[in-house]
Design an enzyme around this catalytic site. Sequence first.
Site, mmCIF file in Angstrom:
data_model
loop_
_atom_site.group_PDB
_atom_site.id
_atom_site.type_symbol
_atom_site.label_atom_id
_atom_site.label_comp_id
_atom_site.label_asym_id
_atom_site.label_seq_id
_atom_site.Cartn_x
_atom_site.Cartn_y
_atom_site.Cartn_z
ATOM 1 N N ASN A 6 0.869 -1.177 0.000
ATOM 2 C CA ASN A 6 0.000 0.000 0.000
ATOM 3 C C ASN A 6 0.908 1.229 0.000
ATOM 4 O O ASN A 6 1.461 1.592 1.039
ATOM 5 C CB ASN A 6 -0.909 -0.027 1.238
ATOM 6 C CG ASN A 6 -1.810 1.190 1.307
ATOM 7 O OD1 ASN A 6 -1.849 2.004 0.376
ATOM 8 N ND2 ASN A 6 -2.536 1.323 2.409
ATOM 9 N N LEU A 7 1.043 1.852 -1.162
ATOM 10 C CA LEU A 7 1.977 2.995 -1.269
ATOM 11 C C LEU A 7 1.367 4.269 -0.694
ATOM 12 O O LEU A 7 2.080 5.259 -0.514
ATOM 13 C CB LEU A 7 2.391 3.199 -2.728
ATOM 14 C CG LEU A 7 3.130 2.018 -3.376
ATOM 15 C CD1 LEU A 7 3.647 2.419 -4.761
ATOM 16 C CD2 LEU A 7 4.282 1.516 -2.518
ATOM 17 N N LYS A 8 0.077 4.255 -0.422
ATOM 18 C CA LYS A 8 -0.615 5.426 0.161
ATOM 19 C C LYS A 8 -0.337 6.665 -0.698
ATOM 20 O O LYS A 8 -0.298 6.577 -1.915
ATOM 21 C CB LYS A 8 -0.212 5.616 1.617
ATOM 22 C CG LYS A 8 -0.330 4.326 2.443
ATOM 23 C CD LYS A 8 -0.253 4.561 3.916
ATOM 24 C CE LYS A 8 -0.264 3.219 4.643
ATOM 25 N NZ LYS A 8 -0.445 3.339 6.071
ATOM 26 N N HIS A 85 -9.936 0.532 4.447
ATOM 27 C CA HIS A 85 -8.677 0.823 5.142
ATOM 28 C C HIS A 85 -8.953 1.828 6.263
ATOM 29 O O HIS A 85 -9.735 2.764 6.099
ATOM 30 C CB HIS A 85 -7.636 1.375 4.160
ATOM 31 C CG HIS A 85 -6.271 1.433 4.770
ATOM 32 N ND1 HIS A 85 -5.898 2.435 5.642
ATOM 33 C CD2 HIS A 85 -5.202 0.599 4.671
ATOM 34 C CE1 HIS A 85 -4.659 2.205 6.047
ATOM 35 N NE2 HIS A 85 -4.211 1.098 5.469
ATOM 36 N N GLU A 87 -7.380 4.261 7.414
ATOM 37 C CA GLU A 87 -7.128 5.681 7.136
ATOM 38 C C GLU A 87 -8.305 6.299 6.395
ATOM 39 O O GLU A 87 -8.630 7.471 6.590
ATOM 40 C CB GLU A 87 -5.806 5.839 6.366
ATOM 41 C CG GLU A 87 -4.618 5.609 7.301
ATOM 42 C CD GLU A 87 -3.331 5.201 6.628
ATOM 43 O OE1 GLU A 87 -3.242 5.235 5.383
ATOM 44 O OE2 GLU A 87 -2.398 4.822 7.362
ATOM 45 N N GLU A 152 -6.102 -5.586 10.125
ATOM 46 C CA GLU A 152 -5.116 -4.529 10.350
ATOM 47 C C GLU A 152 -5.471 -3.758 11.622
ATOM 48 O O GLU A 152 -6.236 -2.778 11.563
ATOM 49 C CB GLU A 152 -5.104 -3.559 9.171
ATOM 50 C CG GLU A 152 -4.689 -4.173 7.857
ATOM 51 C CD GLU A 152 -4.027 -3.124 6.977
ATOM 52 O OE1 GLU A 152 -2.846 -3.293 6.671
ATOM 53 O OE2 GLU A 152 -4.684 -2.137 6.624
ATOM 54 N N GLY A 158 1.572 1.766 10.874
ATOM 55 C CA GLY A 158 2.489 2.896 10.795
ATOM 56 C C GLY A 158 3.155 3.239 12.115
ATOM 57 O O GLY A 158 3.757 4.306 12.253
ATOM 58 N N SER A 188 2.694 -2.719 10.481
ATOM 59 C CA SER A 188 4.129 -2.702 10.795
ATOM 60 C C SER A 188 4.825 -4.020 10.466
ATOM 61 O O SER A 188 5.709 -4.477 11.201
ATOM 62 C CB SER A 188 4.360 -2.315 12.262
ATOM 63 O OG SER A 188 3.919 -0.978 12.480
#
Length: 229
Positions: A6-8, A85, A87, A152, A158, A188
Amino acid sequence: MKFLANLKCNHTRASFAEYAKILDANLSANDDVSVFAPFTAFDAKEHKFKLGAQNFYPCVSGAFTGEIGKAQLDEFGVSSVLIGHSERREILGESERLLRAKFDFAAKNGWQIIYCVGENLSVNEVGGTKEFLRTQLGNIDTGYANLIVAYEPIWAIGTGKSASAEQIAEILGFLRTLTAVPLLYGGSVNAANIAEIARIRECGGVLVGTASWDATNFLNLIASSRERI
Ligand code: PEP
């Protein structure tokens, strides 16, 4: 084992081209790798990894300012999507209702769905994780054939503090009682802890954020998953 990056909101079109070049030069046909790149970096090239979308709006096209629909994803042959997700739930305020609409739209189109679930620290600390996850998964059809569920825990994303192998094994074992689809862990994951995570019975792969942003780091992580511990 599946490795999802996941490059975000990282990488430009130019830096992603370099990133992709390094993966293409080093991945083998047996590696099951997907990269969820930022939209601006999408290309329609052949890669040794599958290109996926971090987000989309449940529409083909239309008056949805700032959104990306099926017509735009089709142009790049993208049919693998992240939904739920943390976020997007927490920072972008995506509701269960929107997540359900996204799930139904993606499922109607036969897309591969990576549905993310996970509790925050306060739910975890009062022992509410399993009920919380059961409720989150209650929002979708867990029998959908092209579904992958990613556990997750928010407190591990993160933070550099992964859940322990015992915690992951317990939760994935619980999720297995709710669905037969592949189960991933994310939070992580790095080259130092992947070998232990890879040995967990119900773990079909990992969703990797930070440790995937550099192509060489990500390749090291994939290689380290094969190490004996
Ligand atoms: C993620 O955002 O899905 C994630 C797992 O991030 P990280 O690997 O940085 O914890």
